[in-house]
Design an enzyme around this catalytic site. Sequence first.
Site, PDB file in Angstrom:
ATOM      1  N   HIS A  87       2.513 -21.231  24.790  1.00 41.37           N
ATOM      2  CA  HIS A  87       3.839 -21.147  25.416  1.00 41.37           C
ATOM      3  C   HIS A  87       4.909 -20.707  24.416  1.00 41.37           C
ATOM      4  O   HIS A  87       5.968 -20.216  24.820  1.00 41.37           O
ATOM      5  CB  HIS A  87       4.209 -22.462  26.113  1.00 41.37           C
ATOM      6  CG  HIS A  87       4.539 -23.615  25.228  1.00 41.37           C
ATOM      7  ND1 HIS A  87       3.626 -24.587  24.886  1.00 41.37           N
ATOM      8  CD2 HIS A  87       5.692 -23.984  24.619  1.00 41.37           C
ATOM      9  CE1 HIS A  87       4.199 -25.497  24.131  1.00 41.37           C
ATOM     10  NE2 HIS A  87       5.457 -25.152  23.943  1.00 41.37           N
ATOM     11  N   ASP A 223      -3.674 -24.414  24.681  1.00 37.43           N
ATOM     12  CA  ASP A 223      -2.312 -23.924  24.441  1.00 37.43           C
ATOM     13  C   ASP A 223      -2.172 -23.369  23.023  1.00 37.43           C
ATOM     14  O   ASP A 223      -1.645 -24.024  22.124  1.00 37.43           O
ATOM     15  CB  ASP A 223      -1.329 -25.069  24.680  1.00 37.43           C
ATOM     16  CG  ASP A 223       0.100 -24.589  24.884  1.00 37.43           C
ATOM     17  OD1 ASP A 223       0.392 -23.433  24.523  1.00 37.43           O
ATOM     18  OD2 ASP A 223       0.917 -25.357  25.414  1.00 37.43           O
ATOM     19  N   SER A 652       6.532 -27.898  19.218  1.00 32.43           N
ATOM     20  CA  SER A 652       5.485 -27.118  19.867  1.00 32.43           C
ATOM     21  C   SER A 652       4.862 -26.154  18.864  1.00 32.43           C
ATOM     22  O   SER A 652       5.566 -25.394  18.202  1.00 32.43           O
ATOM     23  CB  SER A 652       6.067 -26.321  21.039  1.00 32.43           C
ATOM     24  OG  SER A 652       6.428 -27.174  22.092  1.00 32.43           O
TER      25      SER A 652
END
Length: 774
Positions: A87, A223, A652
Site C-alpha cells: 500500500h 502487503d 507502514s
Amino acid sequence: MLKKILSLLLIASLSVPFAARADEGMWLPMLIKRLNYTDMQKEGLQLTAEEIYSVNHASLKDAIVSFGGFCTGEFISPEGLLITNHHCGYSSVQSHSSPDHDYLTDGFWATSKDKELPNEGLFVDILVRMDDVTDKVLEGITPATSEEERAQKIAQRMKAIAQEASENGQYVSYVRDFFNGNEYYVFVYNRYTDVRLVGAPPSSVGKYGGDTDNWMWPRHTGDFSMFRVYMAPDGKPAPYSKTNVPYKPKHFLPISLSDKEPGDFSMVFGFPGRTKRFMTSHGLKLEVNQLNKSRIKLRDKKLGLWKEDMDKDAATRIKYASKYASTSNYYKYSIGQNEGIKRMHTIEGKIADEDKFQAWANADAQRKATYGDVLSNIADAYANIEKYNLGSIYLNEAVLGTESMMLGYRFIPLYNTLKANNAAATQKAIEDLKPRVDAHFKDYNMPTDKKVFAAMMKYYYEDIPKDQQPEEFKNMVQKYNGNFEKLADYVYSNSFLVSEQKVNDFLQNPSQKKLENDPAFQIVNSILMNYVNNIAPKMAESNAKLDKANRLYVAGLRLMNPDKVYYPDANSTLRLSYGTVKDYSPQDGVLYNYYTTLDGVMAKEDPTNPEFVVPAKLKQLYQAKDYGRYANSKGELVTDFITDNDITGGNSGSPVINGRGELMGLAFDGNWEAMTGDLVYDPEYKRCINVDIRYVLFIIDKYAGATNLIQEMTLVDNGNPGAGDAAEAKAETPQAELLNATVQEAKEMLRSGKEEFKIEKKKGDVKVKLQVKD
C-alpha cells in the site's frame, strides 16, 4: 542455572524466554543506550546499542529509510534493493498501470535492472545523524519571555540550526520539537530521488482482504512492494539518469527464515507519523465528537460515490484505486478509534490523571503559581476552538476533498501573481502547476467528481454555521434554491478547471479576470479566504494559548513523576519500538493465534468478491504444498503474524527485526481493538500486524519466479528443522555458519557443567562474541 545470555553481535538465545509484556513507546534510537537497552536485552535483544544506532559506524539505522515522507522502507541487499508495503508503493504501481498493462491486477516484476521503472517525485531519506539542540533553541528564554517573542526566537533558531546542518544544501535537515515544545532535536538526511519500481505482487495478494479486512486480525495479506534506490556514479544523490548506479547502503538487513514463537523479541524501526498521547480529556472529546464524527460522515459518502463509478468501468477503477484506498484507510480508523475510546474509558482515565496533576500543582505554592491554571487554560482554549473547528475540518475533508476544488486551490498562487502583475512570478507559478495538472487529470473522471462536489458542498452548507460561511458561496447556493445538483451542473458546465484541455489553454494565456469568473475557483477561493480572514485568526489565538498550556502540562507531568521514563509523541522522525511476538484475546471466549497461514487465504476465497480473489497460480502452489524453504517447521506457509510493538501511521513498511538484527517481517497495520493508538496505548489489545518475510520470499521466488531478486539477499536460518529445504539455507552466509558453530560450542560447555564462560569467534569480517554468566 543459566540466568543471562549477553551477545554483542550475531548470537542465538540459549535461555528460557522472559515473560512477554507490552512495551509502550516509540523511542529515539540515539537514546536507546541510556533509556531502554537493559530492558531490550531482557526481552531478547542480542545486539549492542552501537549496532542499532551509530553515527560513526554502520548500524541498523543505515538500513532504514523514510519512503516518500509517508511510509518506511528498508534495504535488503548491497545493491540498494528496498522493500516496503504494497500500500506504500501502490500509487507508484498505479501510475505505471493502464487497462493494457494492469500492474495493479497482474503484479509487476523487473527481471533485470534495466526493466525497473522510475517514479517521478518519489524519494527516500536516509538518516545521517540526529542531535539534541534544546539548549541552543531555548537559550535565554525564560518563563518571563512572552509567547510571541518565544515563538519568534525559536522559529529563527530552528531555521538557522537546520541551515547550518544542511552544509550548504548537501543534506536535507530540519529541527523538530518534542514533549510539546520542551525539547528540540535536529535531523540530518541524505535524500535520494532516483527510486525505481522493482516488484509488486498482484493486488489479490498485496491487498488481499481489501477494506473488509483493513485494521483486522486474523489477516492474510502479502502487503509488500520492492524498489531500488540509485545514485550518481560518484555515490552522491542525483535525479533519474540512465547513468546512475544502484545505491550501496552502509548496512542492509539479513533475512531470517526461522520460526517465530510467542515471547520472541521483536523490534520495529521506522518513521511513525503523529501521536497525541499527552492530549487531555478536553482534546479527546473534540477528537471524538468533531473530527472523527465528521471524517466518518464525509468519507463514507465520498467512498460510496467513487465506488459506484469504479464498479462500472475498469479505467475509472484504476484511476481511483489509490485515492479510494487512501481515503478508506482513515475512514475506518476513525470508526475504530471512537469505539476504542469508549471501550477503554479513555476520557475518564484522562480526567483521573488530570485530577492528580491538579492536586500535585495545588500542594505547593510555587508549583501552583506555575502549573495551577494549566488545565483550566486548556479547557478554555478547547471551548473556543470547538466553535470554529468544524470549518477547518470541512475545509480539508469536504471542500479540498473534492478534486475540482483542490485543483482550484492549487491555482491560488498563480492568481496572486496575476493580481500583483509580476510576470516572472507568474511564469514560475505556471511551471509549478504543470506537473500537478498532469497528475490530476491522469487520474480524474469529471462525472464522478461532479457527484462528489454536489454531496460535499451540500454538507458544507448544511453543517457549517451560516455566519462562518462566505457570502459568495451562500449567494450561489441561494441562486439555485439549495439544489446542489443544479449548482453542480452550472459549475461543471462553466468551469475550465474540470477540463484538461481548457486548463492547458488557460496556462498558455492566463488572466486574472478569467480565474475570478470561473465558478469552481470562485467557490474554493471564497471559502479559503473566509477561513483565512475570519476563522483562522480566532483559532490562532486559542491555539497559542493551548500550546503554552500543553507545554507546561507535559513539563509538569515529567516533574511530578521523576522516576518515570517518558517517550515523546511521534512526529515522523526515526523511532524504535520493541516488544514480543504475542497472541491476544479480543473478547471473552476468543483467542487469536499469533500467526496465520496460506490455509486461511484459501478458506476466505470468494471469486465473486474482488477483495477475496485468489490467483490461479497461488492455488496451484498451495495444492501442491510447493513452499520450498519458506515453510515453517510444521510445513505451513505463514502469511502474517502479530507482535505487541507500539506503532502508528508512517510505520507502514517498517522492518520487524529479531534479536539478532535480522528481518522477519514488515509492519503494515494495527488491529481494530486498539484503534486508540494515536491517543493512548492499550497494553492489553495493542498489536502490530506484519506480513511474514517468508511469505514475501515465497511470492517473489515460487509465485513470480523473480529469483534474480532472491539472489541479491542474505538469507539466514538459525534452526528450522523440517522447513522444506531450509537446511540448505543454513550455510548460505558466513554469519549463519559462524553462529551455528558458536551455538554448538556453547552447548558442549553447558553440558560439561560450566556455568560461566565466554566464546569469541571470527571469520573474515564476521565476529561473534558470547558471554554466559550464572
